[in-house]
Scaffold this active site. Structure first.
Site, PDB file in Angstrom:
ATOM      1  N   HIS A   1      -5.030   4.488   7.721  1.00 43.65           N
ATOM      2  CA  HIS A   1      -4.518   5.105   6.492  1.00 43.65           C
ATOM      3  C   HIS A   1      -3.003   5.272   6.554  1.00 43.65           C
ATOM      4  O   HIS A   1      -2.462   6.240   6.028  1.00 43.65           O
ATOM      5  CB  HIS A   1      -5.203   6.445   6.219  1.00 43.65           C
TER       6      HIS A   1
ATOM      7  N   GLU B   1       0.835   5.598   0.490  1.00 47.25           N
ATOM      8  CA  GLU B   1       0.133   6.838   0.834  1.00 47.25           C
ATOM      9  C   GLU B   1       0.749   7.955   0.008  1.00 47.25           C
ATOM     10  O   GLU B   1       1.973   8.007  -0.151  1.00 47.25           O
ATOM     11  CB  GLU B   1       0.259   7.138   2.329  1.00 47.25           C
TER      12      GLU B   1
ATOM     13  N   ASP C   1      -2.494  -0.699   6.952  1.00 47.11           N
ATOM     14  CA  ASP C   1      -3.547  -0.954   5.967  1.00 47.11           C
ATOM     15  C   ASP C   1      -3.373  -2.290   5.247  1.00 47.11           C
ATOM     16  O   ASP C   1      -4.356  -2.987   4.963  1.00 47.11           O
ATOM     17  CB  ASP C   1      -3.602   0.179   4.940  1.00 47.11           C
TER      18      ASP C   1
ATOM     19  N   ASP D   1       0.861  -1.184   0.000  1.00 49.09           N
ATOM     20  CA  ASP D   1       0.000   0.000   0.000  1.00 49.09           C
ATOM     21  C   ASP D   1       0.890   1.224   0.000  1.00 49.09           C
ATOM     22  O   ASP D   1       1.989   1.222   0.592  1.00 49.09           O
ATOM     23  CB  ASP D   1      -0.899   0.011   1.239  1.00 49.09           C
TER      24      ASP D   1
END
Length: 501
Positions: free
Chosen positions: A162, A17, A167, A15
């Site tokens: 987040h 960000e 996550d 993941d």
């Protein structure tokens, strides 16, 4: 000798960000990368990796970005640049099965861009598992929508932070729980199906042709080739899952679905790639008309009597970008609809001195045979910034909620000196005794005096001379999100038009 990538059987859940673009063409900057390597047979974590990433321009970290993931400029000031961690990222991802939530439409694209920016070849997956597409098809919207936070809450797994590593671990747990539920339901389908919620997505549609996949087109595939298959089924090092494995109910898909997703892994347009204006005009034929007998995605919730009573509409200079929100309407019972808010209230705009670029064309009609009326106006840079922000927030929420429709941007841009950005304003029709305009229209004299325009019927030929190219007008508009026939976006609906005389 280099590493043998054929022997990499682990699944890399990852993941990222990123920053949130605040203007068109700005792009995304990676702020954090996190990944875990999972054994495909035991689903246990073998290794984890996480790092913050400092963008080349710290000003890209806006209040919108901080609100989304909590990563501030101060948090990444001493973090390495992406070029300094690229070897680690490449080593984790290349030649492995990639997995994540919405990675096909977002994370894979950002990884490609990040490596391109430093002039290095991007890692290539052996196969890709997007849990958003997978769970939408197999598990459905039992949690209300397909956002990771909603799925985690459904199974009491805690709140989503987040942050990348948290996550991806939550993503794996959600998949475990969903696959277990489906495994149990498949063991006693007559009992569980009768007493449990059944997903409306049990019958899927291919995005390429919109037709229902035939029952005899179902084939069982393993995790390594769910979406993108770069090798054969018997590639060395890939361990196939047994048919009784709890994840097998999730890892079955139609051949059409696999091919449709396969073609989109790295070819999907970026969020800020704007469609050409003529393409938008042609596509108007398949968009739904906004009228009183239709079901709009959301209504503004503001009523008015006459042009002087339009409260709740903001002048452009009153808009604060950080106050714009996109949310799902909890009171809507007919599925899901997106609302755009400003400081907690329905977001509506009062736009003055708009210049008409293209007048109304009468060749488009809606499915019920009524004319679909709209016209094109020029857009100022300040207005574009506001609408691009709305676009970004609404599209992100739509994707997280499970929509697979193609997003159509509200601001249209074409290259060329004379081709400034444009907007399409819609004039809805209402059905009472017969079709009529749902938009109040006035002629505004140079003295400021208003004359209400009355029309006996919806006739584009009658309206076109009033909205000819070069005409200036003021418009009170609502921003109505729509998702219809695999097309989604924000429609600018004129509640009131004051045409300068």
């Amino acid at each position: 000798m280099g590493p043998n990538y054929d022997d990499r059987s682990e699944i890399a859940f990852f993941d990222i960000e990123t920053t949130v673009p605040s203007r068109p063409g700005q792009g995304f900057a990676i702020l954090e990368f996190g990944a875990i390597l999972i054994c495909p047979r035991k689903l246990v974590e073998l290794r984890s990796y996480s790092t913050l990433v400092r963008p080349s321009d710290l000003s890209l970290i806006s209040s919108l970005s901080v609100r989304g993931n909590g990563i501030t400029r101060e948090a990444v000031i001493r973090a390495p640049f992406f070029s300094e961690v690229a070897d680690d990222v490449h080593g984790l991802l290349h030649g492995r099965i990639w997995a994540g939530h919405n990675i096909l439409r977002f994370d894979c694209k950002r990884i490609q861009e990040a490596f391109a920016e430093i002039g290095r070849p991007a890692p290539v997956p052996k196969g890709t598992i997007d849990s958003l597409a997978l769970l939408t098809q197999k598990f459905g919207r039992r949690a209300g929508n397909m956002k990771m936070a909603s799925l985690a809450s459904y199974f009491d797994l805690g709140q989503q932070t987040h942050r990348s590593l948290d996550d991806v671990r939550m993503n794996l747990e959600v998949i475990k729980y969903c696959s277990t539920v489906l495994f149990l339901e498949s063991s006693l389908p007559d009992i569980f199906t009768e007493n449990s919620w059944v997903s409306p997505n049990a019958t899927t549609r291919s995005r390429s042709n919109g037709k229902t996949s035939p029952p005899n087109g179902v084939s069982t595939i393993n995790a390594s080739i769910y979406v993108q298959r770069n090798g054969k089924d018997d590639s060395p090092g890939i361990q196939l899952l047994d048919k009784s494995h709890p994840m097998m109910p999730l890892l079955t898909s139609t051949t059409e679905d696999v091919k449709a997703e396969e073609s989109r892994v790295f070819d999907r347009a970026d969020s800020f790639d704007m469609a050409m204006l003529n393409t938008e005009i042609k596509a108007e034929e398949i968009e739904a008309d906004v009228s009183m007998e239709d079901k709009p995605v959301f209504s503004s919730g503001t009523t008015s009597e006459g042009c002087s009573g339009y409260s709740g509409f903001l002048d452009l200079e009153e808009v604060r970008i950080p106050s714009i929100r996109a949310c799902l309407d909890p009171s809507y019972k007919g599925g899901q609809r997106i609302r755009l808010l400003h400081s907690g209230l329905a977001f509506q705009l009062c736009l003055t001195n708009l210049k008409v670029r293209f007048s109304i064309d009468n060749k488009y009609i809606c499915s019920s045979g009524r004319p679909r009326l709209s016209f094109v106006v020029d857009a100022t840079p300040a207005l574009c910034q506001v609408l691009d922000t709305c676009d970004c927030l609404a599209e992100k929420l739509a994707v997280e909620s499970g929509s697979t429709s193609e997003w159509r941007h509200v601001v249209s841009r074409k290259n060329g000196f004379l081709n400034s950005p444009t907007l399409r304003l819609h004039i809805p029709t209402a059905i009472t005794d017969g079709p009529k305009y749902a938009t109040e229209m006035y002629r505004k004299a140079s003295t400021g005096k208003l004359e209400k325009l009355v029309f006996s019927q919806c006739d584009a030929a009658e309206l076109a001379p009033l909205l000819c190219p070069g005409t200036f007008l003021d418009a009170y508009i609502s921003l109505d999100a729509y998702d219809y026939q695999q097309n989604a976006g924000i429609r600018l609906v004129a509640k009131n038009l004051m045409i300068h005389g």
